[in-house]
Design a protein around this motif. Structure first.
Motif, PDB file in Angstrom:
ATOM      1  N   ILE A  55      34.325  34.329  42.896  1.00 28.83           N
ATOM      2  CA  ILE A  55      35.493  35.133  42.399  1.00 28.83           C
ATOM      3  C   ILE A  55      35.796  34.638  41.085  1.00 28.83           C
ATOM      4  N   ILE A  56      36.036  35.353  40.108  1.00 29.44           N
ATOM      5  CA  ILE A  56      36.635  34.643  38.731  1.00 29.44           C
ATOM      6  C   ILE A  56      37.842  35.362  38.349  1.00 29.44           C
ATOM      7  N   ALA A  57      38.853  34.631  37.954  1.00 33.35           N
ATOM      8  CA  ALA A  57      40.043  35.357  37.474  1.00 33.35           C
ATOM      9  C   ALA A  57      40.111  34.721  35.863  1.00 33.35           C
ATOM     10  N   VAL A  58      40.347  35.463  35.136  1.00 35.24           N
ATOM     11  CA  VAL A  58      40.658  34.981  33.771  1.00 35.24           C
ATOM     12  C   VAL A  58      42.076  35.464  33.046  1.00 35.24           C
ATOM     13  N   GLN A  77      34.582  32.911  53.003  1.00 35.97           N
ATOM     14  CA  GLN A  77      35.025  31.993  52.635  1.00 35.97           C
ATOM     15  C   GLN A  77      35.851  32.051  51.284  1.00 35.97           C
ATOM     16  N   VAL A  78      35.610  32.834  50.265  1.00 37.01           N
ATOM     17  CA  VAL A  78      36.185  32.977  49.295  1.00 37.01           C
ATOM     18  C   VAL A  78      37.342  33.999  49.088  1.00 37.01           C
ATOM     19  N   LEU A  79      37.205  34.988  50.097  1.00 36.25           N
ATOM     20  CA  LEU A  79      38.354  35.705  50.383  1.00 36.25           C
ATOM     21  C   LEU A  79      39.272  35.443  51.088  1.00 36.25           C
ATOM     22  N   ASN A  80      39.042  34.578  52.291  1.00 38.57           N
ATOM     23  CA  ASN A  80      39.874  33.870  53.175  1.00 38.57           C
ATOM     24  C   ASN A  80      40.805  35.040  54.165  1.00 38.57           C
ATOM     25  N   PRO A  81      40.239  36.162  54.593  1.00 41.29           N
ATOM     26  CA  PRO A  81      41.057  37.107  55.241  1.00 41.29           C
ATOM     27  C   PRO A  81      41.710  36.499  56.307  1.00 41.29           C
ATOM     28  N   GLU A  82      42.633  37.497  57.011  1.00 43.49           N
ATOM     29  CA  GLU A  82      43.248  37.062  58.140  1.00 43.49           C
ATOM     30  C   GLU A  82      42.477  37.700  59.128  1.00 43.49           C
ATOM     31  N   ILE A  83      42.096  36.937  60.170  1.00 45.94           N
ATOM     32  CA  ILE A  83      41.458  37.546  61.268  1.00 45.94           C
ATOM     33  C   ILE A  83      42.191  37.611  62.527  1.00 45.94           C
ATOM     34  N   GLU A  84      42.221  39.087  62.806  1.00 46.34           N
ATOM     35  CA  GLU A  84      43.056  39.586  64.172  1.00 46.34           C
ATOM     36  C   GLU A  84      42.174  39.435  65.375  1.00 46.34           C
ATOM     37  N   THR A 137      39.620  41.891  66.759  1.00 51.24           N
ATOM     38  CA  THR A 137      40.122  43.213  66.630  1.00 51.24           C
ATOM     39  C   THR A 137      39.945  43.836  65.353  1.00 51.24           C
ATOM     40  N   GLY A 138      40.035  42.986  64.143  1.00 56.08           N
ATOM     41  CA  GLY A 138      40.050  43.291  62.721  1.00 56.08           C
ATOM     42  C   GLY A 138      40.238  42.068  61.831  1.00 56.08           C
ATOM     43  N   ALA A 139      40.396  42.669  60.591  1.00 57.28           N
ATOM     44  CA  ALA A 139      40.809  41.603  59.783  1.00 57.28           C
ATOM     45  C   ALA A 139      41.337  42.054  58.479  1.00 57.28           C
ATOM     46  N   ARG A 140      42.271  41.398  57.836  1.00 57.50           N
ATOM     47  CA  ARG A 140      43.016  41.864  56.682  1.00 57.50           C
ATOM     48  C   ARG A 140      42.015  41.386  55.354  1.00 57.50           C
ATOM     49  N   ILE A 141      41.371  42.165  54.763  1.00 58.33           N
ATOM     50  CA  ILE A 141      40.631  41.732  53.549  1.00 58.33           C
ATOM     51  C   ILE A 141      41.662  41.660  52.358  1.00 58.33           C
ATOM     52  N   PRO A 142      42.133  40.747  51.633  1.00 58.16           N
ATOM     53  CA  PRO A 142      42.730  40.466  50.647  1.00 58.16           C
ATOM     54  C   PRO A 142      42.240  41.239  49.480  1.00 58.16           C
ATOM     55  N   LYS A 143      43.050  42.037  48.902  1.00 56.95           N
ATOM     56  CA  LYS A 143      42.537  42.746  47.587  1.00 56.95           C
ATOM     57  C   LYS A 143      42.518  41.718  46.628  1.00 56.95           C
ATOM     58  N   LEU A 144      41.199  41.914  45.802  1.00 53.65           N
ATOM     59  CA  LEU A 144      40.896  40.651  44.824  1.00 53.65           C
ATOM     60  C   LEU A 144      42.081  40.390  43.905  1.00 53.65           C
ATOM     61  N   GLU A 145      42.736  41.549  43.361  1.00 54.99           N
ATOM     62  CA  GLU A 145      43.782  41.126  42.548  1.00 54.99           C
ATOM     63  C   GLU A 145      44.984  40.662  43.129  1.00 54.99           C
ATOM     64  N   THR A 146      45.207  40.297  44.376  1.00 59.19           N
ATOM     65  CA  THR A 146      46.193  39.618  45.069  1.00 59.19           C
ATOM     66  C   THR A 146      45.662  37.879  45.298  1.00 59.19           C
TER      67      THR A 146
END
Lengths: 210, 294
Positions: free
Chosen positions: B206-209, B129-136, B167-176
């Protein structure tokens, strides 16, 4: 392989290599790997404990990776390689690290470790602990106690309280690394109580202990 | 403790899997089977056909791809946990997997099976839920991708047609996830009574500063306490702060308010309190990791 209806049981011909030996057997599609090994192949070293994936007594290596054989159907591992506790002495011999008991039984250092360090009492869970421990030492030849505990967290033992199991794995890890094959010969330590202290090295205290 | 009869249907390709799903009325896909096999033994699931996709090699990968880490449906938990791109770019996912069940189960259980099952007590959901990847997904109509927050409908319920498979997912990199931030930190905190148990509470953060150590973006999700909960008010309570005690107190209070435990009475109150407490710990750890990255 065959059509199923309410009357007939679907079956699959499963070929597996268990401890280097090939077996081919027709079995029901719903046969769990633990039952295939024990009942169809007669390899009863792998124990069935809870059958719900909690206790780890049935742990075997599937293509070298520890898995719970009650959580796999035999049909899923068709064509694959399985290693069970029966295979450990042969592995040890082939790697030149085998140890021998006084009775002349060949053991893997992990098995000797469990024997020497009271890593078992009733022994029911031991095949699973041995297989998980073997896989751990393959990945990490010198694991910390925390790493051993973490790797073994899926194996339940109701006798030992676990500390002696962690000791056993540490013992085997040392023997395998140092090649100290006679570090602690079977039948117990030749001197001292085996706890690494100097109790019997000091002759004056020998024989008087209760 | 034995499953009811079924026919095992091994398939070697995605196309064969879809064809089999269309052909058989009462069929389930089996990948790792670490949830399905126990469900079959307890007769909560009794499919007539098990379509075994475990040998489809093209679904077994974890690899870096631009702004994401691509994870194949048949990547095992252990493979994902140990994959360098996941450790580097989505650390909380690796941390989460280390707390799932135990090593042998993680060696067999797969990404696709876990995502498709959507067990509300599972450890994946708050992290997803916090990463919200694209599910394929793929099916008779072809391929499609859907963001996790649309894919996940509710407990054990996802946006998948009968003959579709993940079939898979695209897990977004945290920095994006927070591209303008000076640094990002993440964590997954779980409470279970025994090692390997399902979570009583699981919190992903996830915390961004910015360069002054002020929180610019917070993402917080609480699992295993009733429905999966995105704690938006708690996120707002820490954004713009340096995560001082007041901000943490406010976030914990907002989490306790947001969760809807299934249990009534003292048990529900306990889970609310634990959700608040673990949210605080998760926010603190993610913040500490973010500021260490500055």
């Amino acid at each position: 392989m065959t059509d199923t209806d309410s009357e007939t049981e679907a079956t699959t011909t499963v070929s597996v290599t268990v401890n280097g030996e090939e077996y081919t057997k027709e079995t029901e599609d719903r046969t769990l790997l633990v039952h295939f090994l024990r009942e169809e192949l007669g390899q009863t070293g792998t124990h069935q404990g809870c059958v719900v994936g909690k206790c780890g007594a049935c742990t075997v290596l599937h293509e070298g990776v520890p898995k719970k054989s009650c959580m796999l159907y035999a049909a899923q591992v068709d064509g694959d390689e399985i290693t069970t506790v029966e295979g450990l002495p042969d592995i040890a011999e082939s790697e030149g690290v085998d140890l021998e008991t006084r009775e002349g039984t060949t053991l893997h250092p992990l098995q000797m470790g469990f024997k020497q360090n009271h890593g078992l009492q009733c022994g029911f869970c031991t095949p699973g602990f041995l297989m998980t421990s073997y896989a751990l030492l393959q990945k990490n030849e010198n694991p910390s106690r925390e790493e051993i505990k973490s790797a073994l967290s899926g194996n339940i033992c109701r006798c030992t309280g676990y500390n002696s199991i962690v000791d056993s794995v540490e013992w085997a890890s040392k023997v395998l690394q140092d090649g100290e094959r006679t570090a602690m010969p079977d039948g117990g330590p030749e001197t001292g109580c085996g706890r690494g202290c100097s109790c019997v090295d000091d002759e004056s205290t020998g024989g008087d202990r209760p | 403790m034995y499953p009811s009869k079924f026919e095992h249907v091994p398939v070697q390709s995605i196309d064969d899997a879809i064809t089999a799903l269309e052909e058989y009325d009462d069929a389930e896909l089996i990948a790792g089977g670490q949830s399905l096999v126990p469900l079959q033994k307890t007769r909560f699931a009794s499919p007539d056909h098990l379509i075994d996709i475990g040998d489809i090699d093209e679904l077994q990968y974890v690899e870096e791809a631009d702004e994401a880490v691509r994870v194949g449906a048949l990547a095992t938990h252990t493979e994902i946990q140990q994959a360098p791109p996941i450790k580097t770019h989505a650390y909380l996912f690796s941390e989460c997997i280390g707390q799932i069940a135990d090593w042998p189960v993680r060696n067999q259980g797969t990404f696709g099976g876990t995502i498709a099952e959507a067990d509300p007590s599972g450890d994946y959901l708050p992290v997803m839920q916090v990463l919200n990847p694209e599910i394929e997904l793929t099916g008779p109509e072809g391929d499609r991708t859907v963001p996790f927050d649309e894919f996940y409908i509710g407990m054990f319920t996802v946006d998948m047609a009968d003959a579709e498979l993940v079939t898979g997912a695209r897990i977004p990199k945290l920095e994006t996830v927070a591209p303008d931030a000076a640094a990002v930190g993440s964590t997954y905190k779980k409470h279970a009574e025994r090692s390997g148990d399902y979570a009583l509470v699981g919190v992903a953060a996830i915390i961004a500063v910015d360069a002054d150590e002020t929180v610019t973006d917070a993402k917080l999700s609480v699992g295993a306490v009733g429905p999966l909960t995105r704690a938006e008010e708690a996120e707002a309570a820490v954004e713009g702060t340096a995560l001082d005690g007041d901000a943490l107190d406010a976030a914990a209070a907002a989490v306790r308010e947001a969760v809807l435990p299934d249990e009534e009475g003292s048990e529900g109150e306990y889970k609310e309190a634990m959700a608040g407490g673990f949210a605080e710990r998760a926010l603190q750890t993610a913040y500490d990791r973010a500021t260490e990255n500055l």
